[in-house]
Structure formats: C-alpha cells, structure tokens
Design a protein around this motif. Structure first.
Motif, mmCIF file in Angstrom:
data_model
loop_
_atom_site.group_PDB
_atom_site.id
_atom_site.type_symbol
_atom_site.label_atom_id
_atom_site.label_comp_id
_atom_site.label_asym_id
_atom_site.label_seq_id
_atom_site.Cartn_x
_atom_site.Cartn_y
_atom_site.Cartn_z
ATOM 1 N N PHE A 158 0.832 -1.205 0.000
ATOM 2 C CA PHE A 158 0.000 0.000 0.000
ATOM 3 C C PHE A 158 0.868 1.257 0.000
ATOM 4 C CE2 PHE A 158 -2.055 3.284 2.607
ATOM 5 C CZ PHE A 158 -3.163 3.549 1.826
ATOM 6 N N LEU A 159 1.876 1.282 0.872
ATOM 7 C CA LEU A 159 2.746 2.460 0.946
ATOM 8 C C LEU A 159 3.520 2.684 -0.346
ATOM 9 C CD1 LEU A 159 4.163 2.229 4.581
ATOM 10 C CD2 LEU A 159 2.385 3.746 3.708
ATOM 11 N N CYS A 160 3.926 1.611 -0.992
ATOM 12 C CA CYS A 160 4.678 1.734 -2.236
ATOM 13 C C CYS A 160 3.818 2.371 -3.334
ATOM 14 C CB CYS A 160 5.180 0.368 -2.659
ATOM 15 S SG CYS A 160 6.396 0.418 -3.973
ATOM 16 N N ILE A 161 2.602 1.866 -3.493
ATOM 17 C CA ILE A 161 1.715 2.408 -4.520
ATOM 18 C C ILE A 161 1.320 3.846 -4.200
ATOM 19 C CG2 ILE A 161 -0.559 2.143 -5.601
ATOM 20 C CD1 ILE A 161 1.426 0.000 -6.442
ATOM 21 N N LYS A 162 0.916 4.078 -2.950
ATOM 22 C CA LYS A 162 0.505 5.435 -2.557
ATOM 23 C C LYS A 162 1.682 6.402 -2.615
ATOM 24 C CE LYS A 162 -3.803 5.160 -2.038
ATOM 25 N NZ LYS A 162 -4.640 5.896 -2.965
ATOM 26 N N GLY A 163 2.882 5.903 -2.325
ATOM 27 C CA GLY A 163 4.063 6.767 -2.404
ATOM 28 C C GLY A 163 4.310 7.271 -3.810
ATOM 29 N N VAL A 164 4.139 6.402 -4.791
ATOM 30 C CA VAL A 164 4.320 6.821 -6.192
ATOM 31 C C VAL A 164 3.288 7.888 -6.561
ATOM 32 C CG1 VAL A 164 4.113 6.039 -8.582
ATOM 33 C CG2 VAL A 164 5.415 4.690 -6.945
ATOM 34 N N VAL A 165 2.038 7.634 -6.220
ATOM 35 C CA VAL A 165 0.969 8.581 -6.545
ATOM 36 C C VAL A 165 1.184 9.897 -5.798
ATOM 37 C CG1 VAL A 165 -1.519 8.990 -6.376
ATOM 38 C CG2 VAL A 165 -0.668 6.754 -7.085
ATOM 39 N N PHE A 166 1.488 9.807 -4.520
ATOM 40 C CA PHE A 166 1.682 10.987 -3.683
ATOM 41 C C PHE A 166 2.836 11.845 -4.192
ATOM 42 C CE2 PHE A 166 3.683 13.040 -0.006
ATOM 43 C CZ PHE A 166 2.610 13.726 0.530
ATOM 44 N N MET A 167 3.977 11.206 -4.449
ATOM 45 C CA MET A 167 5.153 11.961 -4.887
ATOM 46 C C MET A 167 4.935 12.648 -6.233
ATOM 47 S SD MET A 167 7.475 12.013 -2.625
ATOM 48 C CE MET A 167 8.836 12.600 -3.595
ATOM 49 N N THR A 168 4.374 11.918 -7.198
ATOM 50 C CA THR A 168 4.195 12.529 -8.521
ATOM 51 C C THR A 168 3.184 13.668 -8.469
ATOM 52 O OG1 THR A 168 2.595 10.821 -9.109
ATOM 53 C CG2 THR A 168 4.864 10.482 -9.813
ATOM 54 N N PHE A 169 2.118 13.508 -7.662
ATOM 55 C CA PHE A 169 1.115 14.575 -7.568
ATOM 56 C C PHE A 169 1.707 15.838 -6.951
ATOM 57 C CE2 PHE A 169 -2.004 16.801 -4.914
ATOM 58 C CZ PHE A 169 -2.854 17.266 -5.899
ATOM 59 N N TRP A 170 2.317 15.720 -5.779
ATOM 60 C CA TRP A 170 2.833 16.897 -5.093
ATOM 61 C C TRP A 170 4.050 17.489 -5.789
ATOM 62 C CZ3 TRP A 170 -0.017 19.606 -2.049
ATOM 63 C CH2 TRP A 170 -1.064 18.991 -1.381
ATOM 64 N N GLN A 171 4.833 16.652 -6.403
ATOM 65 C CA GLN A 171 5.962 17.157 -7.180
ATOM 66 C C GLN A 171 5.452 17.978 -8.367
ATOM 67 O OE1 GLN A 171 9.101 14.320 -8.319
ATOM 68 N NE2 GLN A 171 8.253 14.622 -10.357
ATOM 69 N N GLY A 172 4.446 17.452 -9.065
ATOM 70 C CA GLY A 172 3.864 18.192 -10.190
ATOM 71 C C GLY A 172 3.245 19.496 -9.737
ATOM 72 N N LEU A 173 2.587 19.473 -8.567
ATOM 73 C CA LEU A 173 1.985 20.690 -8.029
ATOM 74 C C LEU A 173 3.056 21.716 -7.689
ATOM 75 C CD1 LEU A 173 -0.909 21.612 -7.296
ATOM 76 C CD2 LEU A 173 -0.401 20.918 -4.960
ATOM 77 N N ALA A 174 4.140 21.293 -7.070
ATOM 78 C CA ALA A 174 5.223 22.216 -6.690
ATOM 79 C C ALA A 174 5.914 22.792 -7.924
ATOM 80 C CB ALA A 174 6.234 21.494 -5.806
ATOM 81 N N ILE A 175 6.188 21.938 -8.902
ATOM 82 C CA ILE A 175 6.854 22.440 -10.120
ATOM 83 C C ILE A 175 5.918 23.356 -10.890
ATOM 84 C CG2 ILE A 175 7.790 21.724 -12.361
ATOM 85 C CD1 ILE A 175 9.021 19.321 -10.923
ATOM 86 N N GLY A 176 4.625 23.027 -10.920
ATOM 87 C CA GLY A 176 3.653 23.907 -11.572
ATOM 88 C C GLY A 176 3.556 25.259 -10.885
ATOM 89 N N ALA A 177 3.613 25.274 -9.549
ATOM 90 C CA ALA A 177 3.580 26.536 -8.802
ATOM 91 C C ALA A 177 4.835 27.353 -9.077
ATOM 92 C CB ALA A 177 3.444 26.254 -7.308
ATOM 93 N N MET A 178 5.978 26.690 -9.154
ATOM 94 C CA MET A 178 7.222 27.405 -9.461
ATOM 95 C C MET A 178 7.158 28.013 -10.855
ATOM 96 S SD MET A 178 10.010 24.828 -7.621
ATOM 97 C CE MET A 178 11.100 24.936 -8.965
ATOM 98 N N SER A 179 6.546 27.299 -11.795
ATOM 99 C CA SER A 179 6.394 27.810 -13.152
ATOM 100 C C SER A 179 5.430 28.992 -13.182
ATOM 101 C CB SER A 179 5.897 26.690 -14.075
ATOM 102 O OG SER A 179 5.695 27.176 -15.380
ATOM 103 N N SER A 180 4.341 28.912 -12.432
ATOM 104 C CA SER A 180 3.360 29.998 -12.380
ATOM 105 C C SER A 180 3.942 31.256 -11.743
ATOM 106 C CB SER A 180 2.125 29.573 -11.588
ATOM 107 O OG SER A 180 1.468 28.515 -12.227
ATOM 108 N N LEU A 181 4.834 31.075 -10.766
ATOM 109 C CA LEU A 181 5.455 32.224 -10.099
ATOM 110 C C LEU A 181 6.604 32.814 -10.921
ATOM 111 C CD1 LEU A 181 5.537 30.880 -6.430
ATOM 112 C CD2 LEU A 181 4.039 32.665 -7.358
ATOM 113 N N GLY A 182 6.952 32.170 -12.003
ATOM 114 C CA GLY A 182 8.019 32.677 -12.859
ATOM 115 C C GLY A 182 9.408 32.274 -12.422
ATOM 116 N N LEU A 183 9.506 31.337 -11.488
ATOM 117 C CA LEU A 183 10.829 30.888 -11.043
ATOM 118 C C LEU A 183 11.520 30.039 -12.106
ATOM 119 C CD1 LEU A 183 9.934 29.988 -7.354
ATOM 120 C CD2 LEU A 183 11.111 32.038 -8.174
ATOM 121 N N VAL A 184 10.731 29.294 -12.875
ATOM 122 C CA VAL A 184 11.253 28.507 -13.994
ATOM 123 C C VAL A 184 10.289 28.664 -15.156
ATOM 124 C CG1 VAL A 184 12.475 26.795 -12.586
ATOM 125 C CG2 VAL A 184 10.112 26.402 -13.196
ATOM 126 N N ASP A 185 10.802 28.533 -16.377
ATOM 127 C CA ASP A 185 9.915 28.632 -17.539
ATOM 128 C C ASP A 185 9.181 27.306 -17.736
ATOM 129 O OD1 ASP A 185 11.599 27.416 -20.246
ATOM 130 O OD2 ASP A 185 12.721 27.791 -18.380
#
Length: 189
Positions: free
Chosen positions: A35-62
C-alpha cells in the motif's frame, strides 16, 4: 477541489477500515508495504507536479524547464519504485503453497526470537554495565522497590560485619530476627 478532497478522504478512510477488518487474513502477504509503495508513487508525482507547476506559475522557472524537470524526476522516481516493487511484490506469492511456507517461516522466526530473548539480554547488559550503574543508583532503585537495606549494608553483611546499622533503630532491641552472616550461611557447624 473541496468535493474532491472530501471524496478522496472518504475513499482513504474506507480503504483503511477495510484493511483493519481483514488484516489478519492478509498478514501473510504483507499488504502495508505494498500500500505504501503504490501510494508513495501517486503521492510523490502529484505533489511534485503541483510544486513544479507553482514554481512555473510564479516565474521561477519557464514552462519548458518545468516540464523537463517533471519528466526527469518521474523517471528517477520510477526507477526507485521499480526497485522497491521488486522486493515488495515478489512473484513467489503467486506460487502454490507460498502462504503456508510464509506462515511456517514466520512461526519459526518467532520461536527463535522468543528462545533467544535478545531484548531481555540487552536490557540485562544495559542494567549491568550501563553508565548509570553505581552504588548510588542501585540504592535509589532499591529504595524505589521498597528495600530498606543499602548496598553498603549488604556488603557489610557479606563480610561478616553485623554492626553496620542495618535494622538499627537507635540501639533498642526491636525483637526482630537476628542478622545472618551471609558469607557463612549454610555452613554446618
């Protein structure tokens, strides 16, 4: 998003409730790491995508760098997830007789653990050779247990000195039993 969070929360609650209801039947296949392995993959990719998307929206990265970083990080994570899956989801679970072999092995390991009693052994070592081992700390432990005899008094008794003050109440005879010389206890006269 509130509706989505509530539905995900209810689904997660249902999954955990289901697990607790059948955890004894599933113990042989160790569902919690899976359970932790599967949820870890989903959790990491979701929050990582959210963080990178926020950095892109703030203009920190293109946008191109954000997409490239997301893709690269997912490749690294999937490599680590594949290695974890190799150990957490063994193919042997699907072979005939695996459940019985697993239960027998766990029972044998439990018997060996109980026979060795390593936790008790380590506590004995710690109590015997630990940094807090001194007459003072032993006297404290003895007084906590209700003993009124100190280590010094016990040593005096062992050496045959009965005038150490053990049981001394100011020189009056309490009528209690006589103090035995522990060194010669059991010697026949």
């Amino acid at each position: 998003t509130l509706c989505g969070n509530v539905s995900v929360g209810l689904a997660f609650y249902g999954l955990v409730s289901f697990y607790h209801a059948i955890m004894n039947e599933l113990a042989w296949c160790e569902p919690w790491p899976k359970f932790l392995c599967i949820k870890g993959v989903v959790f990491m990719t979701f929050w990582q995508g959210l963080a990178i998307g926020a950095m892109s929206s703030l203009g920190l990265v293109d946008d191109h760098t954000a997409t490239t970083a997301q893709d690269f990080l997912i490749c690294i994570e999937m490599l680590l997830a594949a290695l974890a899956h190799f150990y957490i989801f063994p193919y042997q679970e699907w072979e005939d007789g695996y459940k019985e072999q697993k239960l027998k092995a766990e029972y044998a390991a439990l018997q060996i653990r109980d026979t060795l009693a390593l936790r008790d052994f380590m506590l004995d070592i710690q109590n015997t050779f630990g940094s807090g081992y001194s007459e003072h700390s032993m006297n404290d432990r003895m007084s906590e247990s209700g003993s009124t005899t100190s280590l010094t008094e016990l040593a005096d008794l062992e050496n045959g000195n009965t005038d150490s003050g053990a049981g001394d109440d100011g020189g009056t005879d309490s009528g209690g039993p006589e103090i035995l010389n522990l060194k010669h206890f059991g010697d026949k006269k």
